[in-house]
Write an enzyme that holds these catalytic residues in place. Structure first.
Site, PDB file in Angstrom:
ATOM      1  N   HIS A 123       0.823  -1.223   0.000  1.00  0.00           N
ATOM      2  CA  HIS A 123       0.000   0.000   0.000  1.00  0.00           C
ATOM      3  C   HIS A 123       0.854   1.269   0.000  1.00  0.00           C
ATOM      4  O   HIS A 123       0.339   2.359  -0.260  1.00  0.00           O
ATOM      5  CB  HIS A 123      -0.971  -0.002   1.190  1.00  0.00           C
ATOM      6  CG  HIS A 123      -0.336   0.162   2.535  1.00  0.00           C
ATOM      7  ND1 HIS A 123      -0.076  -0.899   3.372  1.00  0.00           N
ATOM      8  CD2 HIS A 123       0.078   1.271   3.196  1.00  0.00           C
ATOM      9  CE1 HIS A 123       0.460  -0.449   4.497  1.00  0.00           C
ATOM     10  NE2 HIS A 123       0.578   0.862   4.415  1.00  0.00           N
ATOM     11  N   SER A 133       4.915   2.768   7.819  1.00  0.00           N
ATOM     12  CA  SER A 133       4.543   1.568   7.072  1.00  0.00           C
ATOM     13  C   SER A 133       5.699   1.098   6.194  1.00  0.00           C
ATOM     14  O   SER A 133       6.294   1.879   5.459  1.00  0.00           O
ATOM     15  CB  SER A 133       3.326   1.847   6.191  1.00  0.00           C
ATOM     16  OG  SER A 133       2.157   1.947   6.955  1.00  0.00           O
ATOM     17  N   ASP A 193       0.308  -7.865   1.583  1.00  0.00           N
ATOM     18  CA  ASP A 193       0.709  -6.467   1.802  1.00  0.00           C
ATOM     19  C   ASP A 193       2.223  -6.332   1.875  1.00  0.00           C
ATOM     20  O   ASP A 193       2.763  -5.519   2.616  1.00  0.00           O
ATOM     21  CB  ASP A 193       0.064  -5.880   3.055  1.00  0.00           C
ATOM     22  CG  ASP A 193       0.117  -4.348   3.052  1.00  0.00           C
ATOM     23  OD1 ASP A 193       0.310  -3.760   1.960  1.00  0.00           O
ATOM     24  OD2 ASP A 193      -0.029  -3.737   4.123  1.00  0.00           O
TER      25      ASP A 193
END
Length: 454
Positions: free
Chosen positions: A107, A217, A137
């Protein structure tokens, strides 16, 4: 050594000072040893070890504003599209190979048209996407540097080598501010989603109270050895001090899927390895593959590949890819108490997984979808295959499939093209029922038909 003699008359004491030595009259000599810097504890040492391998990621994507009637003609009528200013997102990544391969979250870089990597030493280099999946992910990037560039890496911890309550450190790029660290403990080792609340959409995440903020992230969650135990991924907005990371076991599983000879270079090896307590273990072998024909078995332990000791799944697959389909791959394995040598050669997937295999299994001839065909069918992508002919007295014929129909999926799994379709069918034994999602009719509509492979 220079000596200085000081007479302290008020105390009636003669003191001699030497470098590192204190001498007083009537007292034994005492050596004062300089103590180490007490600030450099295990946390600092771990950070110093891992931080050079953590990078900042800047991803730019171009968005488009679409006209009311754009959906149908989007690939042909440029005037209906107005390009908007590029959007920029910031995230983090972890270098896992000295040649410049970087792990991050999908993402962070999804839909990016331009990616740049800022290294710990301040250099900014472009990068390209190698592969990734939304399901995991996890995404793999490759830094585009000079031919002889070598990069600092972060070591992987052993799968499941986790202690509840142990000190962990989150490294990343929060809010796009640059390299940052935060410390906490491992609060949970297998945090699972509860179906009724839907807080997490993946199982077995690590939970920590180390601060994980937007921009973290894709960054590293490390232990006090400086080893990567997880990939930072999310925060729980409803609570304070609750962050999550993908455990290294799941990261390794993702790498074994996205960075393989098949996925990276369309070369067929035909086996999967996974990290275990005793090293890299063969988890699965396809019987008709180069690996299967070479005699490689499930449960074999990989000791060397082309003379190199592969310490991670990534390193193993990288060595396979270096050989390509022109050079022989030499494996040293352990099977039980015996060591063996095995040789094999990768082959192009299309030499086996092709339209001929699909015809043998289903009795229909197919070809890849083209952008023009997809446009006429109103599809957003070219994933799938189109039927060009159907054999009489075949599974496809019995299911009333015909020329011009488009197969989009098998058993609720999407297919990307001929290779993935053939690979799926190859794993099915004769007589197995398979449900195909098909576009058929005029106008085209989606139907599900059942076929029995032969």
């Amino acid at each position: 050594m220079n000596k200085t003699l000081l007479n302290i008359w008020g105390a009636g004491l003669s003191v001699m000072l030497t470098q590192g030595t204190f001498v007083a009259q009537g007292e034994p000599t005492r050596t004062v040893v300089a103590s180490p810097d007490i600030r450099r504890d295990a946390t600092v040492v771990a950070i110093e070890s891992a931080l050079p391998g953590v990078v900042n990621i800047n991803a730019k994507s171009t968005t488009k504003r679409q006209g009311y009637f754009y959906d149908w003609w989007r690939d042909a009528w440029a005037p209906f599209t107005q390009e908007m200013p590029p959007e920029t997102s910031a995230g983090s990544g972890v270098i896992i190979d000295e040649e410049g391969y970087v792990l991050t979250n999908i993402h962070v870089i999804e839909d990016a048209t331009e990616i740049s990597i800022k290294l710990n030493d301040g250099r900014v280099l472009p990068a390209q996407v190698v592969s990734g999946t939304r399901r995991s992910d996890v995404a793999l990037l490759k830094i585009i540097g000079q031919k002889n560039d070598r990069f600092n890496t972060v070591r992987f911890a052993t799968d499941d080598d986790l202690l509840l309550g142990e000190t962990v450190i989150a490294l990343g790029n929060p809010f796009g501010l640059g390299g940052s660290v935060s410390r906490g403990i491992l609060s949970a080792k297998t945090r699972r989603a509860q179906a009724e609340d839907g807080l997490l959409d993946r199982e077995d995440w690590l939970q920590t109270d180390a601060a994980i903020n937007p921009g973290n992230s894709g960054g590293a969650l490390i232990n006090l050895r400086g080893e990567l135990i997880g990939l930072n991924v999310a925060i729980y907005k409803e609570g304070n001090g609750i962050g999550f990371a993908i455990p290294i076991k799941r990261v390794n599983e993702a790498i074994s899927e996205i960075f393989t000879p098949e996925g990276a270079a369309a070369l067929w090896f035909g086996a999967r390895v996974q990290a275990g307590a005793t090293g890299l273990i063969v988890a699965r072998v396809e019987p008709q593959s180069p690996a299967g024909k070479s005699g490689l078995n499930k449960g074999d332990i990989i000791l060397r590949v082309n003379g190199q000791i592969p310490r991670t799944v990534f390193a193993f697959n990288r060595e396979l890819l270096k050989s390509g389909d022109k050079e022989e791959v030499n494996l040293s394995i352990q099977r039980g108490d015996a060591r063996q040598s095995i040789s094999l050669q990768l082959v192009a997937e299309t030499t086996f997984f092709n339209a001929d295999l699909i015809r043998r299994k289903l009795g229909c001839t197919v070809q890849e979808l083209t952008p023009a065909i997809a446009l006429r069918a109103g599809l957003d992508s070219i994933a799938g295959v189109i039927i060009t002919a159907v054999d009489k007295e075949s599974p496809a014929g019995a299911a009333n499939l015909g020329r011009g129909m488009i197969i989009l999926g098998l058993n609720n799994q999407g297919i990307n093209g001929i290779t993935s379709t053939a690979r799926f069918l190859n794993n099915l034994s004769r007589g197995t029922a398979v449900k195909a999602s098909v576009l058929a009719g005029r106008p085209l509509r989606r139907v599900v038909v059942e076929l029995r492979v032969r």
